[in-house]
Enzyme design. Structure first.
Site, mmCIF file in Angstrom:
data_model
loop_
_atom_site.group_PDB
_atom_site.id
_atom_site.type_symbol
_atom_site.label_atom_id
_atom_site.label_comp_id
_atom_site.label_asym_id
_atom_site.label_seq_id
_atom_site.Cartn_x
_atom_site.Cartn_y
_atom_site.Cartn_z
ATOM 1 N N CYS A 122 0.721 -1.209 0.177
ATOM 2 C CA CYS A 122 -0.059 0.075 -0.101
ATOM 3 C C CYS A 122 1.013 1.244 -0.158
ATOM 4 O O CYS A 122 1.889 1.329 0.675
ATOM 5 C CB CYS A 122 -0.827 -0.233 1.209
ATOM 6 N N HIS A 129 -10.120 0.809 1.255
ATOM 7 C CA HIS A 129 -9.907 2.121 1.494
ATOM 8 C C HIS A 129 -10.976 3.086 1.726
ATOM 9 O O HIS A 129 -11.061 4.156 2.516
ATOM 10 C CB HIS A 129 -8.693 2.988 0.642
ATOM 11 N N HIS A 134 -8.793 -3.719 -2.733
ATOM 12 C CA HIS A 134 -7.814 -3.219 -1.859
ATOM 13 C C HIS A 134 -8.481 -1.489 -1.754
ATOM 14 O O HIS A 134 -8.540 -1.080 -0.649
ATOM 15 C CB HIS A 134 -6.579 -3.393 -2.052
ATOM 16 N N GLU A 135 -8.491 -1.069 -2.910
ATOM 17 C CA GLU A 135 -8.818 0.404 -2.984
ATOM 18 C C GLU A 135 -10.454 0.673 -2.350
ATOM 19 O O GLU A 135 -10.719 1.574 -1.800
ATOM 20 C CB GLU A 135 -8.774 0.877 -4.336
#
Length: 186
Positions: A89, A135, A131-132
Site C-alpha cells: 500500500c 480504503h 484493496h482500494e
C-alpha cells in the site's frame, strides 16, 4: 498534478468516504482522476484512492488494461474461491502482507465521465479493486491479515527501511514528530 500521499496514521484513512455526487461534485471528477492517476504512476502503485490524497469521496484509480477511474464502486458478487497473495500500500511504504481475498469479483461503478459499467475482474485487478474499495470504507489492509503474516511483514519492512535509510516512526507517531522528539532528547 502529483499529490502527497497520506501516511497510514492519518485519521481520514479510517473513515468511510461519502458517495460522490455528480449533481453537486466536491471536485471535478476528471481532474481528480488525473491527479490520482499521475500520483499513482509517479509512486509506482497499482491503485490509489481519493482519501489517500486527502479528498473525501468514493473514487479511486487502478491499473488494469489501462488506468481506470472508479467512482461509487459496489461489489455485487464474489467467488467462493479465494487466493492468498502479498499486498502493499502506498500509505504503508515497504509493508507487504499476505491477504486472503476472493479470486473473482463482479462490480458496478461509474467512470469520471458519468457512464456506469458492470464488469467482472479476476487476478491482480480483482485484488486491487478490493484493496482500494477497502480504503473507501475506512478499512486498512493490515486488518485483513492474520497475526503471523502481519508480524513477518513488519519485520521485513523494518529491514527494508533500514537498508534504504528510512526511519520507522515509533509508537505510530509521524516521522516528523518522532524526529523532533529525538532532537529534544539529545
Amino acid at each position: 498534478m502529483i499529490k502527497d500521499i497520506l501516511h497510514h496514521t492519518a485519521n481520514m484513512l479510517r473513515e468511510e468516504m461519502p458517495k460522490f455526487d455528480f449533481d453537486n461534485p466536491i471536485v471535478n471528477p476528471v481532474e481528480l482522476y488525473n491527479d490520482l492517476a499521475e500520483t499513482m504512476i509517479d509512486a509506482e502503485g497499482m491503485g490509489l484512492s481519493a482519501n489517500q490524497i486527502g479528498v473525501r469521496t468514493r473514487m479511486f484509480v487502478m491499473r488494469a488494461e489501462n488506468v481506470i477511474g472508479v467512482i461509487n464502486p459496489k461489489i455485487i458478487d464474489v467467488s467462493s474461491e479465494t487466493v492468498v497473495l502479498e499486498e502493499g500500500c502506498l500509505s504503508y511504504p515497504n509493508l507487504f502482507v499476505k491477504i486472503k481475498r476472493p479470486k473473482f469479483i463482479k462490480v458496478r461503478f461509474t467512470h469520471p465521465d458519468g457512464t456506469t459499467e458492470t464488469k467482472k475482474f479476476d487476478g491482480i485487478t480483482a485484488r486491487v479493486f478490493q484493496h482500494e474499495m477497502d480504503h473507501l470504507n475506512g478499512i486498512q489492509y493490515t486488518k485483513r491479515a492474520n497475526t503471523y503474516h502481519m508480524e513477518q511483514a513488519k519485520k521485513l519492512a523494518v529491514k527494508i527501511n533500514r537498508k534504504n535509510g528510512v526511519l520507522k516512526p515509533k509508537n505510530e507517531l509521524s516521522l516528523e514528530v518522532q524526529q523532533m522528539m529525538d532532537w529534544l532528547k539529545a
